[in-house]
Design an enzyme around this catalytic site. Structure first.
Site, PDB file in Angstrom:
ATOM      1  CG  ASN A  17      -6.807 -12.704 -11.082  1.00  0.00           C
ATOM      2  OD1 ASN A  17      -7.705 -13.200 -10.409  1.00  0.00           O
ATOM      3  ND2 ASN A  17      -5.663 -13.331 -11.323  1.00  0.00           N
ATOM      4  NE  ARG A  67      12.109  -1.532  -6.937  1.00  0.00           N
ATOM      5  CZ  ARG A  67      11.773  -2.445  -7.863  1.00  0.00           C
ATOM      6  NH1 ARG A  67      10.559  -2.440  -8.374  1.00  0.00           N
ATOM      7  NH2 ARG A  67      12.647  -3.324  -8.268  1.00  0.00           N
ATOM      8  CB  ILE A  94       9.025  -4.342  -5.139  1.00  0.00           C
ATOM      9  CG1 ILE A  94       9.232  -5.845  -4.991  1.00  0.00           C
ATOM     10  CG2 ILE A  94       9.003  -3.666  -3.784  1.00  0.00           C
ATOM     11  CD1 ILE A  94      10.637  -6.222  -4.571  1.00  0.00           C
ATOM     12  CG  LEU A  95       3.822  -0.934  -6.251  1.00  0.00           C
ATOM     13  CD1 LEU A  95       2.321  -0.995  -5.960  1.00  0.00           C
ATOM     14  CD2 LEU A  95       4.089   0.065  -7.377  1.00  0.00           C
ATOM     15  CG  HIS A 111       0.807 -14.090  -2.850  1.00  0.00           C
ATOM     16  ND1 HIS A 111       1.857 -13.790  -3.703  1.00  0.00           N
ATOM     17  CD2 HIS A 111       1.182 -15.183  -2.164  1.00  0.00           C
ATOM     18  CE1 HIS A 111       2.829 -14.662  -3.510  1.00  0.00           C
ATOM     19  NE2 HIS A 111       2.435 -15.526  -2.592  1.00  0.00           N
ATOM     20  CD  GLU A 144       8.765   0.679   1.576  1.00  0.00           C
ATOM     21  OE1 GLU A 144       8.389   1.238   2.612  1.00  0.00           O
ATOM     22  OE2 GLU A 144       9.765   1.027   0.921  1.00  0.00           O
ATOM     23  CG  ASP A 147       3.509 -11.352  -1.808  1.00  0.00           C
ATOM     24  OD1 ASP A 147       2.736 -10.618  -2.450  1.00  0.00           O
ATOM     25  OD2 ASP A 147       4.358 -12.081  -2.351  1.00  0.00           O
TER      26      ASP A 147
END
Ligand code: GAR
Length: 210
Positions: A17, A67, A94-95, A111, A144, A147
């Protein structure tokens, strides 16, 4: 086209992508420029693609930190590139909300399903296992919740009888490689508007003559 837009792309793997963005919208010194590619892992093909295109790269992994610390370092690096848009193109980590709050309404994710169906990992395999007749592609605001942000663009992909993960992935990738550049073009043209009174609703403002 509004003013030139600087784009940071976050990747974790093959980077097909990213390549579609490089091939279709990236123009050094032009209206849309990918100024930085950040990978969550060393040695992934996505980094080679960026280097071949002459784009600056960085790797920001967990490397023994939690994280929150990783995301602070990532946000500092991304912010220094002054992006108008941050694209998660196969970023598989994950952010935290803290990262996302630093770039309000400027982080989008890709996604391989029609969300809210099949969030998380292995979305294509999940769709096959379920037996759905249609799955698809979603480009959405990153939030958060994994998706979970509101969709900006979605397109269905039919599941054919006899499809395996490889065949369905190939058809989903084709759609992704069109939808991600389209989303970036819409942002650059200032045509993506999140409704301030209902932030789940996203308007694609019609272009001139549409
Ligand atoms: C893409 O199919 C993208 O939709 C998916 O990872 C792939 C990355 O491919 N992302 C997710 O599943 C995120 N939840 P690429 O590295 O070749 O662009």
């Amino acid at each position: 086209m509004a003013e030139p837009m600087r784009v940071v792309v976050l990747v974790s793997g093959s980077g097909s992508n990213l390549q579609s963005l490089i091939d279709t919208v990236h123009e050094p010194g032009g209206d849309i420029e990918i100024v930085l590619v950040v990978s969550s892992h060393e040695g992934v093909p996505a980094l080679d693609r960026a280097v071949r295109a002459g784009i600056a790269t960085a790797v920001v992994g967990m490397s023994g930190r939690d994280r929150d610390e990783r995301d602070r370092a990532l946000a500092d690096l991304v912010e220094a590139a002054s992006p108008g848009l941050v694209v998660l193109a196969g970023w598989m980590s994950i952010l935290t909300g803290e990262f996302l709050d630093r770039f309000p309404d400027r982080v989008i994710n890709l996604h391989p399903s029609l969300l809210p169906s099949f969030p998380g990992l292995h979305a294509i395999e999940q769709a096959l296992a379920w037996g759905v007749r249609y799955t698809g592609v979603t480009v959405h605001y990153a939030e958060e919740v994994v998706d979970g942000g509101p969709p900006i663009l979605q397109e269905p992909v039919a599941v054919m009888y006899g499809d395996d993960a490889e065949a369905l992935t190939a058809r989903i990738r084709e759609v992704e490689h069109r939808l991600v550049p389209e989303a970036v073009r819409l942002f650059a043209a200032g045509r993506v508007r999140r409704d301030p009174s209902d932030r789940r609703k996203v308007e694609i403002v019609p272009g001139e003559g549409e």
